[in-house]
Design a protein around this motif. Structure first.
Motif, PDB file in Angstrom:
ATOM      1  N   TYR A   1      29.575 130.355 103.456  1.00 21.22           N
ATOM      2  CA  TYR A   1      30.870 130.683 104.070  1.00 21.22           C
ATOM      3  C   TYR A   1      30.708 131.604 105.277  1.00 21.22           C
ATOM      4  N   GLY A   2      29.478 131.899 105.623  1.00 16.95           N
ATOM      5  CA  GLY A   2      29.220 132.799 106.745  1.00 16.95           C
ATOM      6  C   GLY A   2      29.326 134.263 106.386  1.00 16.95           C
ATOM      7  N   ILE A   3      29.393 134.571 105.079  1.00 18.19           N
ATOM      8  CA  ILE A   3      29.507 135.961 104.626  1.00 18.19           C
ATOM      9  C   ILE A   3      28.114 136.521 104.374  1.00 18.19           C
ATOM     10  N   ARG A   4      27.824 137.661 105.004  1.00 17.16           N
ATOM     11  CA  ARG A   4      26.557 138.352 104.759  1.00 17.16           C
ATOM     12  C   ARG A   4      26.789 139.504 103.792  1.00 17.16           C
ATOM     13  N   CYS A   5      25.864 139.704 102.856  1.00 16.25           N
ATOM     14  CA  CYS A   5      25.975 140.757 101.844  1.00 16.25           C
ATOM     15  C   CYS A   5      24.692 141.576 101.826  1.00 16.25           C
ATOM     16  N   ASN A   6      24.829 142.890 101.903  1.00 16.78           N
ATOM     17  CA  ASN A   6      23.683 143.802 101.864  1.00 16.78           C
ATOM     18  C   ASN A   6      24.085 145.073 101.126  1.00 16.78           C
TER      19      ASN A   6
ATOM     20  N   GLY B   1      26.632 155.881 108.175  1.00 17.19           N
ATOM     21  CA  GLY B   1      27.632 155.127 108.924  1.00 17.19           C
ATOM     22  C   GLY B   1      27.026 154.260 110.006  1.00 17.19           C
ATOM     23  N   VAL B   2      26.023 154.785 110.704  1.00 15.46           N
ATOM     24  CA  VAL B   2      25.364 154.013 111.751  1.00 15.46           C
ATOM     25  C   VAL B   2      24.643 152.803 111.156  1.00 15.46           C
ATOM     26  N   MET B   3      23.941 152.995 110.047  1.00 11.54           N
ATOM     27  CA  MET B   3      23.268 151.855 109.421  1.00 11.54           C
ATOM     28  C   MET B   3      24.282 150.820 108.970  1.00 11.54           C
ATOM     29  N   ALA B   4      25.397 151.277 108.370  1.00  8.49           N
ATOM     30  CA  ALA B   4      26.439 150.336 107.959  1.00  8.49           C
ATOM     31  C   ALA B   4      27.002 149.590 109.157  1.00  8.49           C
ATOM     32  N   SER B   5      27.167 150.286 110.271  1.00  7.39           N
ATOM     33  CA  SER B   5      27.725 149.660 111.471  1.00  7.39           C
ATOM     34  C   SER B   5      26.776 148.610 112.046  1.00  7.39           C
ATOM     35  N   VAL B   6      25.506 148.911 112.056  1.00  2.00           N
ATOM     36  CA  VAL B   6      24.524 147.929 112.539  1.00  2.00           C
ATOM     37  C   VAL B   6      24.563 146.685 111.667  1.00  2.00           C
ATOM     38  N   LEU B   7      24.589 146.877 110.347  1.00  2.00           N
ATOM     39  CA  LEU B   7      24.608 145.726 109.436  1.00  2.00           C
ATOM     40  C   LEU B   7      25.909 144.939 109.561  1.00  2.00           C
ATOM     41  N   ALA B   8      26.993 145.630 109.886  1.00  3.92           N
ATOM     42  CA  ALA B   8      28.292 144.975 109.993  1.00  3.92           C
ATOM     43  C   ALA B   8      28.499 144.262 111.318  1.00  3.92           C
ATOM     44  N   SER B   9      27.677 144.560 112.289  1.00  2.00           N
ATOM     45  CA  SER B   9      27.859 144.048 113.649  1.00  2.00           C
ATOM     46  C   SER B   9      26.913 142.880 113.918  1.00  2.00           C
ATOM     47  N   PRO B  10      27.035 142.259 115.084  1.00  2.00           N
ATOM     48  CA  PRO B  10      26.084 141.199 115.448  1.00  2.00           C
ATOM     49  C   PRO B  10      24.636 141.676 115.508  1.00  2.00           C
TER      50      PRO B  10
ATOM     51  N   THR C   1      20.796 139.404 105.504  1.00  2.00           N
ATOM     52  CA  THR C   1      21.615 139.246 104.308  1.00  2.00           C
ATOM     53  C   THR C   1      20.711 139.294 103.087  1.00  2.00           C
ATOM     54  N   GLY C   2      21.256 139.827 101.997  1.00  2.00           N
ATOM     55  CA  GLY C   2      20.478 139.979 100.771  1.00  2.00           C
ATOM     56  C   GLY C   2      19.511 141.143 100.806  1.00  2.00           C
ATOM     57  N   ALA C   3      19.696 142.077 101.729  1.00  2.00           N
ATOM     58  CA  ALA C   3      18.750 143.180 101.915  1.00  2.00           C
ATOM     59  C   ALA C   3      19.263 144.462 101.268  1.00  2.00           C
ATOM     60  N   HIS C   4      18.341 145.194 100.694  1.00  2.49           N
ATOM     61  CA  HIS C   4      18.600 146.529 100.134  1.00  2.49           C
ATOM     62  C   HIS C   4      17.960 147.523 101.098  1.00  2.49           C
TER      63      HIS C   4
END
Length: 276
Positions: free
Chosen positions: A184-189, A230-239, A245-248
């Protein structure tokens, strides 16, 4: 320390709506604030409307459009309603952070069934309720789902049997959803923060041992800042994180390399217990 958010484009998350559970305080509010500074509209939920209202004012001061709605992640109907209200006010979520969590320290033999269940209900079931409620919006936006994990998911910490079980479940849930929802194009981390300054968790731990004791756990020799999560979350949330995906992702200053013995000994001293 310079704020790492300044190194990212202030429009990195423009046009996105972020939804953060547990967003009224601590690391999760730090994540929400970083999203706000990078152009996102932000929805926050938690159990205390009063706390959320105070957090919302801070986010609005950063220029963000904000929705603050009380919801207990243990209640799937309340979480679903919160997502519906957020979508009405801000548009469908393209970034969801499942950050609500509970914790206390206790020897395993003294954790009651209710105490164990409470942590699992908040951390693991709450993560599932958040993911389930978010799915249709994330499918529409081809968005990103982030879980806030912990070192206890990977390394045994004494007096944290309930948290370790819950967070390990969160990480495995993340991997399952990354596998299934990629179509569905959803990335999860997931992100596992280390000791973060000016949080309730560290204030409680510093009642058990002084700051120098906890710094011995961290090879980089300092606490982290909420903005660094927050910066790490923003990088993962952005292009910028578009192929992740699937990364810890561990953001802990190297704490995980040191094991849990310092924590075990310090907490044992406060409990008058043996760490092993």
């Amino acid at each position: 320390m310079a704020d790492p958010t300044d190194l990212l484009s202030p429009t990195l998350l423009s046009g996105k709506t972020a939804f953060v559970t547990g967003g009224g305080s601590g690391i999760n509010l730090g994540i929400a604030a970083t999203f706000a500074r990078l152009g996102a509209a932000v929805a926050i939920c938690g159990r205390s409307q009063e706390r959320l209202d105070g957090a919302a004012e801070k986010l609005r001061a950063l220029g963000a459009k904000v929705c603050a709605v009380a919801a207990d992640v243990r209640d799937p109907a309340a979480v679903t309603d919160a997502f519906a209200r957020s979508a009405d006010e801000l548009g469908p979520a393209s970034v969801v952070v499942s950050g609500a969590a509970g914790n206390f320290v206790a020897p395993a033999e003294k954790i009651s069934p209710n105490g164990f269940r409470t942590v699992v209900d908040i951390d693991l079931l709450g993560s599932w309720h958040t993911a389930s409620a978010a799915f249709q919006q994330l499918r529409e936006t081809r968005g990103t789902l982030l879980f806030i994990s912990a070192a206890q998911a990977s390394v045994p910490f004494a007096y944290q049997a309930h948290v370790g079980a819950a967070k390990a479940g969160v990480d495995h849930l993340m991997r399952n959803l990354a596998l299934e929802w990629s179509r569905y194009g959803i990335r999860c981390n997931s992100i596992a923060p280390g000791p973060i300054a000016d949080t309730e968790g560290m204030r409680r731990l510093e009642q058990a041992a002084d700051k120098d004791t906890w710094l011995k756990m961290i090879p980089l020799g300092r606490y982290g800042a909420a903005e660094e999560i927050g910066v790490m979350a923003s990088v993962l949330a952005s292009p910028l994180g578009g192929f992740v995906t699937g990364a810890h992702i561990v953001v802990d200053g190297g704490q995980g390399l040191m094991g849990s013995s310092t924590f075990n000994d310090a907490v044992a001293a406060t409990l008058n217990a043996s760490p092993r």
